[in-house]
Write an enzyme that holds these catalytic residues in place. Structure first.
Site, PDB file in Angstrom:
ATOM      1  N   GLU A  96       0.887  -1.171   0.000  1.00 34.54           N
ATOM      2  CA  GLU A  96       0.000   0.000   0.000  1.00 34.54           C
ATOM      3  C   GLU A  96       0.912   1.205   0.000  1.00 34.54           C
ATOM      4  O   GLU A  96       1.638   1.456   0.963  1.00 34.54           O
ATOM      5  CB  GLU A  96      -0.919   0.040   1.213  1.00 34.54           C
ATOM      6  CG  GLU A  96      -1.969   1.141   1.072  1.00 34.54           C
ATOM      7  CD  GLU A  96      -2.196   1.938   2.323  1.00 34.54           C
ATOM      8  OE1 GLU A  96      -2.068   3.192   2.265  1.00 34.54           O
ATOM      9  OE2 GLU A  96      -2.477   1.331   3.371  1.00 34.54           O
ATOM     10  N   CYS A 121      -2.947   7.950   5.055  1.00 31.79           N
ATOM     11  CA  CYS A 121      -2.877   7.208   3.792  1.00 31.79           C
ATOM     12  C   CYS A 121      -4.057   7.549   2.905  1.00 31.79           C
ATOM     13  O   CYS A 121      -3.907   7.715   1.693  1.00 31.79           O
ATOM     14  CB  CYS A 121      -2.860   5.706   4.072  1.00 31.79           C
ATOM     15  SG  CYS A 121      -1.450   5.132   5.032  1.00 31.79           S
TER      16      CYS A 121
END
Length: 458
Positions: free
Chosen positions: A228, A262
């Protein structure tokens, strides 16, 4: 080699740790591999219970953890740390483990029995980031251990103490020391371990460059790598949106944790009929923030985790303003030109500007006016990243239709910047590959093993 956590509060060295030698690192991986078979033979319910006891032990440390996080990465103590999400994610993964890891029956009759088992990879290497250091780590640590893997955790230098805290808690709860290890490694030794087949699966959360380094290290080893990486998450506010809710949620999604999320909101597209009102309300919210020492209860936005991160955000803002963008927030008195950075809202922006293309990962958001769904979709997809997208409308079918056309890992409607452990956390394009949490998270932390058993009937 010595790793040093430089506190964003005052630039002091808050913590330092020596890295393992190459020999010691391979020994640690060897201990994890040796311990894995016995750990996997323990009943699933026992593994799950031990993990949840470890989670509970982390919660018992929260009064110490909250100020420790402020010193390490700058999040204000008023927000109370990460234990709520940490516990929610682990609890969900424990609750679904039996179903997610159950055998898949293909059929049985008098001649054959056929089924597919989910078996652990073996040794899982978790490389966790500093921005949400507990929650991002538990996304993989909990399901990996529950599924029967052993885990080696390497945390970011900015949050050196997090892995130690987790290991201490899990060991006190009864998880064997070789089953869950926290390690301090240099980049070179990390590369050697991956290239040397020390692990059976690698999970990395971090930069695009870091993800590429992980994949290069694993090349030719056939070790699975889940990543990620970067994000530039968009929001689209349609003409029928609840304006107040949209402004409150999206500004918070852009600025919380000093924008170091994020799935933080980094660009907002607002229908022309609501644009002026949206900008006015958003600016008023940000002007009310209190920038300051994260150890002060009055502080609502703390320093960025590192001066170099703040420098990049300042550069993006300066370039945009030079190219014609309008900055709506005057410099705060507490902005020191270093880690303490004024949160900023920009208008008159476009996609020629880095602030609308490159990941900012800081307290800045650009807002653009759009006239239609087609225009908004084109702009949202004009990015190398694809983690989440936030849609604001009262029309569920419209949100689903627009969502189908967006290149992203998660589509939100009337919310943003949240990780639901029942859903797969995943991305596309340069955000990376793989998926955590949900049943799919368990599938990625195990491998299928098929059984084709012919019965002797005569």
């Amino acid at each position: 080699m010595t790793l040093k956590c430089i506190s964003p509060i005052d630039g002091s060295v808050f913590a330092e740790r020596e890295t393992l030698s190459r020999e010691s690192a391979f020994e640690a991986a060897g201990r994890a591999r040796k311990a894995q078979a016995a750990w996997a033979t323990r009943p699933l319910a026992e593994r799950s219970a031990l993990v949840m006891k470890g989670v509970e032990a982390v919660g018992a440390m929260n009064d110490d953890i909250v100020p420790e996080l402020a010193w390490q990465m700058g999040r204000p103590i008023r927000y109370g740390g990460e234990f709520g999400g940490f516990n929610e994610r682990a609890s969900h993964m424990a609750a679904i483990a039996e179903d997610a890891l159950a055998d898949i029956s293909v059929g049985e009759d008098e001649t054959f029995k056929r089924y597919i088992k989910r078996v652990p990879h073996g040794v899982v290497f978790v490389v966790a980031p500093w921005n949400y250091p507990y929650m991002t780590a538990i996304n993989t640590v909990a399901p990996a251990l529950i599924a029967g893997n052993t885990v080696i955790l390497k945390h970011a230098t900015q949050t050196l103490l997090v892995g130690e805290r987790m290991a201490q808690a899990f060991h006190a709860a009864g998880v064997p020391e070789d089953v869950f290890q926290n390690v301090f490694l240099s980049h070179d030794v990390t590369n050697d371990l991956i290239a040397g087949n020390a692990f059976d699966f690698v999970n990395f959360t971090g930069s695009v460059g870091g993800g590429r380094a992980m994949e290069r290290a694993a090349a030719g080893t056939f070790t699975g790598v889940g990543t990620e990486l970067g994000g530039k998450d968009p929001a689209y506010v349609m003409e029928d949106a609840d304006l107040g809710a949209a402004v409150d949620t999206l500004v918070d999604g852009a600025m919380f944790n000093s924008g170091q999320c994020c799935c933080g909101i980094e660009r907002i597209y607002v229908h022309e009929s609501l644009y002026d009102s949206f900008v006015e309300l958003a600016v008023a919210i940000v002007k009310g923030y209190k920038l300051g020492n994260p150890l002060d209860a009055e502080t609502t936005i703390g320093p960025m985790a590192n001066v170099r991160f703040a420098d990049e955000v300042r550069a993006q803002i300066a370039e945009a303003v030079e190219a014609g963008a309008i900055a709506h927030i005057a410099p705060f008195a507490e902005d020191d030109g270093g880690a303490y950075l004024t949160p900023q809202i920009l208008t008159n922006v476009n996609h020629d500007m880095r602030v609308m293309r490159d990941e900012s990962f800081g307290p800045v958001v650009g807002i653009m006016k759009v006239a239609s769904d087609d225009e908004a979709i084109r702009l949202m997809n004009d990015s190398e990243f694809g983690l989440t997208a936030s849609l604001w409308t009262r029309n569920l079918e419209r949100a689903e239709h627009v969502g189908d056309r967006i290149e992203t890992g998660t589509v939100f409607m009337n919310r943003a910047d949240y990780l639901d452990p029942g859903l797969c956390w995943t991305g596309c394009k340069n955000t990376g590959r793989g998926g955590g949490l949900s049943q799919i998270g368990y599938h990625n932390l195990t491998r299928p093993k098929s059984y084709h058993l012919k019965k002797i009937t005569a």
